[in-house]
Write a protein that holds these residues in place. Sequence first.
Motif, short mmCIF file in Angstrom:
data_model
loop_
_atom_site.label_atom_id
_atom_site.label_comp_id
_atom_site.label_asym_id
_atom_site.label_seq_id
_atom_site.Cartn_x
_atom_site.Cartn_y
_atom_site.Cartn_z
N ALA A 11 51.89 92.71 87.57
CA ALA A 11 52.07 93.61 86.41
C ALA A 11 52.99 93.02 85.35
CB ALA A 11 52.59 94.98 86.87
N SER A 12 53.13 91.71 85.31
CA SER A 12 54.04 91.07 84.35
C SER A 12 53.35 90.59 83.09
CB SER A 12 54.73 89.87 85.02
OG SER A 12 55.41 90.27 86.17
N TRP A 13 52.03 90.58 83.09
CA TRP A 13 51.29 90.03 81.95
C TRP A 13 51.47 90.86 80.69
CZ3 TRP A 13 49.76 85.55 80.67
CH2 TRP A 13 48.79 85.34 79.71
N ALA A 14 51.42 92.18 80.78
CA ALA A 14 51.53 93.05 79.60
C ALA A 14 52.87 92.86 78.88
CB ALA A 14 51.29 94.50 79.97
N PRO A 15 54.00 92.97 79.57
CA PRO A 15 55.26 92.77 78.82
C PRO A 15 55.38 91.35 78.26
CG PRO A 15 55.71 93.05 81.18
CD PRO A 15 54.27 93.35 80.96
N HIS A 16 54.84 90.36 78.96
CA HIS A 16 54.87 88.98 78.48
C HIS A 16 54.11 88.88 77.15
CE1 HIS A 16 54.90 84.53 79.64
NE2 HIS A 16 54.42 84.60 78.43
N MET A 17 52.93 89.47 77.08
CA MET A 17 52.11 89.41 75.87
C MET A 17 52.74 90.20 74.72
SD MET A 17 49.56 87.39 76.21
CE MET A 17 50.86 86.35 76.86
N ILE A 18 53.37 91.33 75.03
CA ILE A 18 54.03 92.12 73.98
C ILE A 18 55.18 91.33 73.37
CG2 ILE A 18 55.45 94.16 73.57
CD1 ILE A 18 53.56 95.62 75.56
N LEU A 19 55.99 90.69 74.21
CA LEU A 19 57.09 89.87 73.70
C LEU A 19 56.56 88.75 72.82
CD1 LEU A 19 59.25 89.66 76.94
CD2 LEU A 19 59.88 90.83 74.81
N LYS A 20 55.49 88.12 73.26
CA LYS A 20 54.88 87.03 72.49
C LYS A 20 54.37 87.54 71.14
CE LYS A 20 52.19 83.00 73.65
NZ LYS A 20 53.34 82.17 73.90
N LYS A 21 53.70 88.69 71.14
CA LYS A 21 53.17 89.29 69.92
C LYS A 21 54.28 89.70 68.96
CE LYS A 21 49.80 91.14 67.49
NZ LYS A 21 48.85 90.32 66.76
N MET A 22 55.41 90.19 69.51
CA MET A 22 56.54 90.59 68.67
C MET A 22 57.20 89.38 68.01
SD MET A 22 58.24 93.52 71.12
CE MET A 22 59.85 93.31 70.43
N GLY A 23 57.01 88.20 68.59
CA GLY A 23 57.60 87.00 68.02
C GLY A 23 59.09 86.88 68.26
N VAL A 24 59.59 87.55 69.29
CA VAL A 24 61.02 87.50 69.60
C VAL A 24 61.29 86.40 70.62
CG1 VAL A 24 61.35 89.95 69.11
CG2 VAL A 24 60.80 89.23 71.43
N GLU A 25 62.55 85.98 70.68
CA GLU A 25 62.93 85.01 71.69
C GLU A 25 63.03 85.72 73.04
OE1 GLU A 25 66.15 82.28 71.11
OE2 GLU A 25 66.03 82.62 68.94
N TYR A 26 62.52 85.06 74.06
CA TYR A 26 62.64 85.63 75.40
C TYR A 26 62.65 84.51 76.42
CZ TYR A 26 57.57 84.96 75.78
OH TYR A 26 56.31 84.43 75.82
N GLU A 27 63.20 84.85 77.57
CA GLU A 27 63.27 83.91 78.69
C GLU A 27 62.52 84.53 79.86
OE1 GLU A 27 66.75 82.16 81.67
OE2 GLU A 27 67.30 83.43 79.98
N THR A 28 61.69 83.76 80.52
CA THR A 28 61.03 84.25 81.72
C THR A 28 61.77 83.72 82.94
OG1 THR A 28 59.48 82.40 81.66
CG2 THR A 28 58.74 84.48 80.69
N ILE A 29 61.97 84.62 83.90
CA ILE A 29 62.70 84.28 85.11
C ILE A 29 61.82 84.64 86.31
CG2 ILE A 29 64.78 84.71 86.47
CD1 ILE A 29 66.02 85.63 83.69
N LEU A 30 61.36 83.62 86.99
CA LEU A 30 60.51 83.83 88.16
C LEU A 30 61.30 84.52 89.25
CD1 LEU A 30 57.82 83.39 89.65
CD2 LEU A 30 58.74 81.18 90.39
N THR A 31 60.77 85.63 89.74
CA THR A 31 61.36 86.36 90.86
C THR A 31 60.38 86.23 92.01
OG1 THR A 31 62.34 87.90 89.28
CG2 THR A 31 62.30 88.59 91.57
N ASP A 32 60.71 85.40 92.96
CA ASP A 32 59.78 85.02 94.02
C ASP A 32 59.65 86.12 95.08
OD1 ASP A 32 58.23 83.81 95.94
OD2 ASP A 32 59.41 81.98 96.02
#
Length: 69
Positions: A11-32
């Motif tokens: 369920a991480s794809w939607a927030p990832h795409m929204i951040l990308k669309k907003m054009g804001v800086e973000y960091e992804t942190i893998l939670t294994d």
Amino acid sequence: MYKLFYYPRNASWAPHMILKKMGVEYETILTDRKAVEQKSSEYMRLNPTGRIPKLLDENLIISESDTEF
């Protein structure tokens, strides 16, 4: 800057795409999930339910179905 705690196909794809669309800086942190990192004491301080994904910025914490201000 936003921080997106994620695990692939969890369920991480939607927030990832929204951040990308907003054009804001973000960091992804893998939670294994296989290593049960979402139940670590550090992660549980951010998200007591231990759910993935989790989105943070300086003033907001958003997880699967909750919001804290």
